[in-house]
Write a protein that holds these residues in place. Sequence first.
Motif, PDB file in Angstrom:
ATOM      1  N   ALA A   4      14.803 -21.990  67.179  1.00  9.47           N
ATOM      2  CA  ALA A   4      14.483 -23.175  67.975  1.00  9.47           C
ATOM      3  C   ALA A   4      15.579 -24.232  67.863  1.00  9.47           C
ATOM      4  N   LEU A   5      15.666 -25.057  68.890  1.00  7.90           N
ATOM      5  CA  LEU A   5      16.614 -26.162  68.865  1.00  7.90           C
ATOM      6  C   LEU A   5      16.150 -27.218  67.877  1.00  7.90           C
ATOM      7  N   SER A   6      17.112 -27.887  67.291  1.00 12.52           N
ATOM      8  CA  SER A   6      16.811 -28.979  66.372  1.00 12.52           C
ATOM      9  C   SER A   6      16.184 -30.144  67.137  1.00 12.52           C
ATOM     10  N   ASN A   7      16.729 -30.441  68.310  1.00  8.76           N
ATOM     11  CA  ASN A   7      16.178 -31.503  69.152  1.00  8.76           C
ATOM     12  C   ASN A   7      16.093 -31.040  70.600  1.00  8.76           C
ATOM     13  N   PRO A   8      14.951 -30.433  70.968  1.00  9.01           N
ATOM     14  CA  PRO A   8      14.822 -29.887  72.335  1.00  9.01           C
ATOM     15  C   PRO A   8      14.751 -30.981  73.404  1.00  9.01           C
ATOM     16  N   GLU A   9      14.488 -32.225  72.985  1.00  8.20           N
ATOM     17  CA  GLU A   9      14.375 -33.339  73.943  1.00  8.20           C
ATOM     18  C   GLU A   9      15.742 -33.741  74.484  1.00  8.20           C
ATOM     19  N   LEU A  10      16.747 -33.685  73.614  1.00 10.67           N
ATOM     20  CA  LEU A  10      18.087 -34.132  74.015  1.00 10.67           C
ATOM     21  C   LEU A  10      19.083 -33.145  73.437  1.00 10.67           C
ATOM     22  N   PHE A  11      19.552 -32.222  74.264  1.00 11.48           N
ATOM     23  CA  PHE A  11      20.452 -31.180  73.774  1.00 11.48           C
ATOM     24  C   PHE A  11      21.820 -31.760  73.466  1.00 11.48           C
ATOM     25  N   ASN A  12      22.245 -31.592  72.233  1.00 11.70           N
ATOM     26  CA  ASN A  12      23.581 -32.020  71.829  1.00 11.70           C
ATOM     27  C   ASN A  12      24.222 -30.831  71.125  1.00 11.70           C
ATOM     28  N   TYR A  13      25.180 -30.231  71.772  1.00  9.30           N
ATOM     29  CA  TYR A  13      25.789 -28.990  71.287  1.00  9.30           C
ATOM     30  C   TYR A  13      26.313 -29.123  69.859  1.00  9.30           C
ATOM     31  N   GLY A  14      27.065 -30.202  69.616  1.00 12.36           N
ATOM     32  CA  GLY A  14      27.644 -30.394  68.284  1.00 12.36           C
ATOM     33  C   GLY A  14      26.584 -30.508  67.203  1.00 12.36           C
ATOM     34  N   VAL A  15      25.545 -31.278  67.494  1.00 13.50           N
ATOM     35  CA  VAL A  15      24.453 -31.455  66.528  1.00 13.50           C
ATOM     36  C   VAL A  15      23.735 -30.133  66.275  1.00 13.50           C
ATOM     37  N   GLU A  16      23.473 -29.393  67.348  1.00 13.26           N
ATOM     38  CA  GLU A  16      22.750 -28.123  67.203  1.00 13.26           C
ATOM     39  C   GLU A  16      23.547 -27.114  66.371  1.00 13.26           C
ATOM     40  N   VAL A  17      24.855 -27.069  66.591  1.00 12.15           N
ATOM     41  CA  VAL A  17      25.697 -26.140  65.824  1.00 12.15           C
ATOM     42  C   VAL A  17      25.712 -26.542  64.350  1.00 12.15           C
ATOM     43  N   TYR A  18      25.857 -27.836  64.117  1.00 11.81           N
ATOM     44  CA  TYR A  18      25.884 -28.355  62.741  1.00 11.81           C
ATOM     45  C   TYR A  18      24.563 -28.006  62.025  1.00 11.81           C
ATOM     46  N   GLU A  19      23.447 -28.242  62.681  1.00 13.30           N
ATOM     47  CA  GLU A  19      22.138 -27.942  62.088  1.00 13.30           C
ATOM     48  C   GLU A  19      21.975 -26.436  61.882  1.00 13.30           C
ATOM     49  N   ALA A  20      22.414 -25.664  62.861  1.00 17.99           N
ATOM     50  CA  ALA A  20      22.301 -24.198  62.751  1.00 17.99           C
ATOM     51  C   ALA A  20      23.154 -23.679  61.599  1.00 17.99           C
ATOM     52  N   TYR A  21      24.338 -24.279  61.425  1.00 22.22           N
ATOM     53  CA  TYR A  21      25.171 -23.860  60.293  1.00 22.22           C
ATOM     54  C   TYR A  21      24.427 -24.092  58.979  1.00 22.22           C
ATOM     55  N   LYS A  22      23.876 -25.288  58.843  1.00 21.93           N
ATOM     56  CA  LYS A  22      23.204 -25.633  57.585  1.00 21.93           C
ATOM     57  C   LYS A  22      21.973 -24.749  57.330  1.00 21.93           C
ATOM     58  N   LYS A  23      21.281 -24.363  58.424  1.00 25.69           N
ATOM     59  CA  LYS A  23      20.098 -23.504  58.282  1.00 25.69           C
ATOM     60  C   LYS A  23      20.457 -22.012  58.279  1.00 25.69           C
ATOM     61  N   ARG A  24      21.760 -21.718  58.315  1.00 23.31           N
ATOM     62  CA  ARG A  24      22.245 -20.336  58.400  1.00 23.31           C
ATOM     63  C   ARG A  24      21.661 -19.601  59.611  1.00 23.31           C
ATOM     64  N   SER A  25      21.519 -20.315  60.717  1.00 22.32           N
ATOM     65  CA  SER A  25      20.972 -19.665  61.917  1.00 22.32           C
ATOM     66  C   SER A  25      21.981 -19.602  63.064  1.00 22.32           C
ATOM     67  N   LEU A  26      23.260 -19.688  62.730  1.00 26.72           N
ATOM     68  CA  LEU A  26      24.277 -19.449  63.761  1.00 26.72           C
ATOM     69  C   LEU A  26      24.195 -17.988  64.201  1.00 26.72           C
ATOM     70  N   ALA A  27      24.744 -17.697  65.377  1.00 28.65           N
ATOM     71  CA  ALA A  27      24.778 -16.306  65.854  1.00 28.65           C
ATOM     72  C   ALA A  27      25.500 -15.445  64.813  1.00 28.65           C
ATOM     73  N   SER A  28      25.052 -14.200  64.686  1.00 28.43           N
ATOM     74  CA  SER A  28      25.549 -13.355  63.592  1.00 28.43           C
ATOM     75  C   SER A  28      27.051 -13.076  63.702  1.00 28.43           C
ATOM     76  N   ASP A  29      27.583 -13.016  64.923  1.00 25.61           N
ATOM     77  CA  ASP A  29      29.027 -12.756  65.029  1.00 25.61           C
ATOM     78  C   ASP A  29      29.841 -13.948  64.515  1.00 25.61           C
ATOM     79  N   ILE A  30      29.311 -15.143  64.665  1.00 28.05           N
ATOM     80  CA  ILE A  30      30.011 -16.331  64.153  1.00 28.05           C
ATOM     81  C   ILE A  30      29.954 -16.352  62.624  1.00 28.05           C
ATOM     82  N   ILE A  31      28.801 -16.033  62.080  1.00 29.18           N
ATOM     83  CA  ILE A  31      28.661 -15.975  60.617  1.00 29.18           C
ATOM     84  C   ILE A  31      29.621 -14.948  60.028  1.00 29.18           C
ATOM     85  N   GLU A  32      29.752 -13.808  60.707  1.00 27.42           N
ATOM     86  CA  GLU A  32      30.681 -12.776  60.243  1.00 27.42           C
ATOM     87  C   GLU A  32      32.116 -13.294  60.205  1.00 27.42           C
ATOM     88  N   GLU A  33      32.494 -14.003  61.247  1.00 26.80           N
ATOM     89  CA  GLU A  33      33.860 -14.537  61.308  1.00 26.80           C
ATOM     90  C   GLU A  33      34.078 -15.582  60.219  1.00 26.80           C
TER      91      GLU A  33
END
Lengths: 176, 176
Positions: A4-33
């Motif tokens: 799920a998005l961190s903030n579905p009300e206001l999509f902010n790409y940078g914020v979502e990526v940052y939150e996903a990194y911290k939650k280890r929920s980035l796409a698996s190919d990015i984590i591999e890299e």
Amino acid sequence: MAGALSNPELFNYGVEVYEAYKKRSLASDIIEEQKKVQEADLVIFQFPLYWFSVPAVLKGWMDRVLCQGFAFDISEFYDSGFLKDKLALLSLTTGGTAEMYSKAGVSGDFRYFLWPLQHGTLHFCGFKVLAAQISFAPEIASEEERKGMVAAWAQRLKTIWKEEPISCTPPWYFGQ
Amino acid sequence: MAGALSNPELFNYGVEVYEAYKKRSLASDIIEEQKKVQEADLVIFQFPLYWFSVPAVLKGWMDRVLCQGFAFDISEFYDSGFLKDKLALLSLTTGGTAEMYSKAGVSGDFRYFLWPLQHGTLHFCGFKVLAAQISFAPEIASEEERKGMVAAWAQRLKTIWKEEPISCTPPWYFGQ
């Protein structure tokens, strides 16, 4: 990203990526890299120069893999970037000869247009940057010249760990 | 590209694209984009600044649409580029404030890192380049400040046809 998005009300790409990194929920190919980068002491970017920069596919790698939280944070960048114990090197091939670039007003060492990559990207993430390896116009070189380029690169790699990084700051680039 | 390769024995991306352009056998989405450019008097590139450059998807547009034969040729580039009767303008939003960039050693007008885009890409294809429109940090600006940015841009567009292009050569960028 997965989940799920961190903030579905206001999509902010940078914020979502940052939150996903911290939650280890980035796409698996990015984590591999990111794992590969984490394990590396030296990252060599080998690419053909497209429009005085990296080809789009490699730009996409930089845009997605070098994300906030992994490579830098709000007050941790440049010499404090998270990849500060690593070396990076751009190894590029060009379409034109050194003479063509010189005629077009580009200095021989390419520092002008390598600035966004070497300083603005790699140094921003903390990397210490080794001098770029530039192989001019392999496409129009003779077989012998091409072998010479490869041999020079192989020779350099033998002592690459002894090299000092470039200073990689705006004055170095622009002679201020 | 559609159809057979020009030289299946030795694949050369640049050569294949050039030949496909001349034979009108580029992929249809690329041909569509080239038509739009051909019909435009002014091309505005609106993007968020990613790593001091365009996001990968826009870099891919430049890599693929601005091909040899369409935008330039062997001896037709810079002031002789095929798009020389057109104007181009980079309109970009940034993550950081003007003050942050200034602290990071980047001059306020961004000319250092716009060089590969404005001179190395757009001017190379012949475009006359208008000054970049830079909207700093809309993400952390107030609603009022954001409205101000949009209003300033709208105001500028009213008289955009009267503007003179920047000189767009290495001395202009680097104060030589």
